[in-house]
Design a protein around this motif. Structure first.
Motif, PDB file in Angstrom:
ATOM      1  N   GLN A  34       0.783  -1.745  -0.153  1.00  0.00           N
ATOM      2  CA  GLN A  34       0.198  -0.001   0.456  1.00  0.00           C
ATOM      3  C   GLN A  34       1.133   1.437   0.319  1.00  0.00           C
ATOM      4  OE1 GLN A  34      -1.108  -2.765   1.863  1.00  0.00           O
ATOM      5  NE2 GLN A  34      -2.387  -3.263   0.070  1.00  0.00           N
ATOM      6  N   GLN A  35       1.030   2.191  -0.927  1.00  0.00           N
ATOM      7  CA  GLN A  35       0.954   3.574  -0.852  1.00  0.00           C
ATOM      8  C   GLN A  35       1.057   4.568   0.325  1.00  0.00           C
ATOM      9  OE1 GLN A  35       2.748   4.706  -3.324  1.00  0.00           O
ATOM     10  NE2 GLN A  35       2.654   2.865  -4.434  1.00  0.00           N
ATOM     11  N   GLU A  36      -0.129   3.904   0.991  1.00  0.00           N
ATOM     12  CA  GLU A  36       0.032   4.381   2.582  1.00  0.00           C
ATOM     13  C   GLU A  36       0.995   4.706   3.476  1.00  0.00           C
ATOM     14  OE1 GLU A  36      -3.193   2.560   5.141  1.00  0.00           O
ATOM     15  OE2 GLU A  36      -4.081   2.328   2.606  1.00  0.00           O
ATOM     16  N   ILE A  37       1.641   2.970   3.262  1.00  0.00           N
ATOM     17  CA  ILE A  37       2.677   3.186   4.001  1.00  0.00           C
ATOM     18  C   ILE A  37       3.889   4.354   3.921  1.00  0.00           C
ATOM     19  CG2 ILE A  37       4.463   1.749   4.722  1.00  0.00           C
ATOM     20  CD1 ILE A  37       1.995   0.806   5.014  1.00  0.00           C
ATOM     21  N   ALA A  38       4.066   5.119   2.954  1.00  0.00           N
ATOM     22  CA  ALA A  38       4.888   6.394   2.692  1.00  0.00           C
ATOM     23  C   ALA A  38       4.685   7.161   3.487  1.00  0.00           C
ATOM     24  CB  ALA A  38       5.044   6.528   0.988  1.00  0.00           C
ATOM     25  N   LEU A  39       3.193   7.478   4.274  1.00  0.00           N
ATOM     26  CA  LEU A  39       2.963   8.517   4.630  1.00  0.00           C
ATOM     27  C   LEU A  39       3.134   8.855   6.222  1.00  0.00           C
ATOM     28  CD1 LEU A  39      -1.005   9.035   3.194  1.00  0.00           C
ATOM     29  CD2 LEU A  39       1.219  10.411   3.035  1.00  0.00           C
ATOM     30  N   VAL A  40       4.106   7.205   6.469  1.00  0.00           N
ATOM     31  CA  VAL A  40       3.916   7.141   7.913  1.00  0.00           C
ATOM     32  C   VAL A  40       5.971   7.740   8.137  1.00  0.00           C
ATOM     33  CG1 VAL A  40       4.710   5.259  10.287  1.00  0.00           C
ATOM     34  CG2 VAL A  40       2.637   4.894   8.572  1.00  0.00           C
TER      35      VAL A  40
END
Length: 426
Positions: free
Chosen positions: A103-109
């Motif tokens: 998931q791309q949302e991992i990059a937001l962490v």
């Protein structure tokens, strides 16, 4: 002219979009379960009390367990190892761990939050399983223990650790285990037996891969180990296959038997011999659906040529059970152990499990299906099946058939006597 400007603007926008798009080829191991699997039973993939990894992190109903994550870390750091050693270990594998998720949302962490999450979750897994072994061995008392004082909490934690979306990379767990392990004779796999529902001896004897993706993948390897050895000696079956339901097979003369447990008997090992289908007993409980669904999800995202033993097994069950009558047939012969209540509940579980569970490219039970279909396809067995379905399906039709047979026999006897008396010389 305006159409030209519009087209030119679109070209510029697409060009800028592509310039800002960064693509790197990765082979992730964890995805959010797609809708075709999730829609049949969404709750089967969601943790109840603890989040492991980033996909369910921060949910309000899971935050209470963060206290125990901190407690376990502080308990571990009571040993003479400063936290810097653990942090540096996580930092060294952080980018590899990020690539583990699709998931791309991992990059937001951010880096600090991601490393903190891996440390707390990894130590929680290790210390919980260590403590479970200590409690089971009598080393720690349950009374007064914040987690093990409640069977409810322990059961839910074991459930949550087996969810496909609730994982961190296995190499992170192994690295933290090696740092915190003071017993050179102990391996991490020695702690996972409570998750497998297998004995410690069975887990110890399983030859497990060194490249397991995560905890669920490791447990999957344990549960499929003995069956994988059996399948390795058989040829692959590529074509699409199917069989009739248990009721239809029973009418065709096939007998169902519970396969006797033994050291070489896997829960997946189904065999057909001498018109008898041998199936190991399957206990259906409230936990069954979630465990099977998450193992199916794990297999769903494996490379195409990888064996999918659990998916094939569920497909087999789905073929056998097309109604509650089929569940009854299998329950009465001991193949199904129903801990959920009525047969309808078991049937509904199998329906949900079987939805979108297609047999794999190299179907594990292709030979069994062929033998069953060969038996069912013989003319005599077809006639027997028709006879049972239309004339022996209830006592009244059976009695009518017997009466007709008796009447026919008496008529024939009477005819014979009449002929003999006619031919008898006077």
């Amino acid at each position: 002219m305006s159409e030209f400007k519009s087209s030119n603007k679109l070209s510029v926008d697409i060009d800028q979009m592509l310039r800002g798009f960064c693509y790197t080829a990765t082979t992730p191991s964890i995805y959010r379960v797609n809708d075709c699997l999730r829609n049949t039973s969404e709750k089967a993939y969601d943790p109840m009390i603890v989040s492991i990894g980033p996909l369910h992190r921060g949910k309000p109903n899971l935050e209470a367990m963060d206290y125990h994550k901190m407690r376990y870390l502080k308990q571990l750091l009571g040993n003479p190892f400063p936290v810097e050693i653990y942090v540096n270990t996580i930092r060294n594998v952080e980018q590899t761990a990020r690539n583990f998720y699709a998931q791309q949302e991992i990059a937001l962490v951010d880096a600090d939050q991601f490393a903190k999450m891996l440390l707390l979750d990894g130590i929680f897994i290790i210390e919980f399983l260590r403590e479970y072994s200590d409690v089971d061995g009598g080393g720690i008392q349950r009374d007064g223990n914040p987690i093990f004082g409640s069977e409810y909490i322990v059961s839910h934690l074991l459930h949550d650790l087996m969810l496909f979306e609730n994982q961190i990379p296995m190499f992170v767990v192994e690295a933290l285990f090696q740092l915190s392990n003071h017993d050179n004779n102990t391996e991490f796999k020695d702690l996972i037996w409570p998750l497998t529902k297998c004995s410690k001896k069975d887990v110890a004897n399983a030859l497990l891969p060194n490249d397991a993706s995560h905890l669920l993948g490791l447990v999957h390897s344990v549960k499929c180990f003995s069956f994988a050895l059996l399948c390795s000696h058989e040829k692959g079956w590529k074509e699409e296959k199917n069989i009739n339901s248990a009721t239809d097979l029973k009418e065709a003369g096939i007998v169902f038997r519970k396969k006797a447990a033994g050291k070489d008997c896997s829960w997946l090992d189904i065999t057909f011999k001498n018109r008898t289908l041998y199936i190991p007993e399957l206990m259906i409980s409230d936990e069954t659906e979630s465990l099977f669904k998450n193992m199916i999800a794990y297999e769903f995202y494996l490379p195409g040529s990888s064996p999918k033993y659990v998916t094939d097994y569920v497909f087999f069950l789905h073929c056998l059970m097309s109604s509650t009558k089929d569940v009854e047939v299998l329950r009465r012969c001991g193949v199904i152990s129903n801990w959920m209540g009525g047969d309808a509940r078991v049937y509904n579980v199998i329906v949900r499990l079987g939805t979108h569970a297609f047999n794999s490219r190299y179907f594990s039970y292709g030979g069994v299906f062929d033998s069953i279909n060969e038996h069912s396809g013989r003319k005599w067995n077809k006639w027997i099946a028709v006879l049972r379905r239309h004339h022996l399906n209830n006592p009244w039709t059976f009695l009518s058939l017997v009466a007709a047979a008796v009447l026919l026999s008496l008529t024939m006897v009477q005819t014979v006597f009449a002929v003999l008396s006619f031919r008898k010389p006077t």
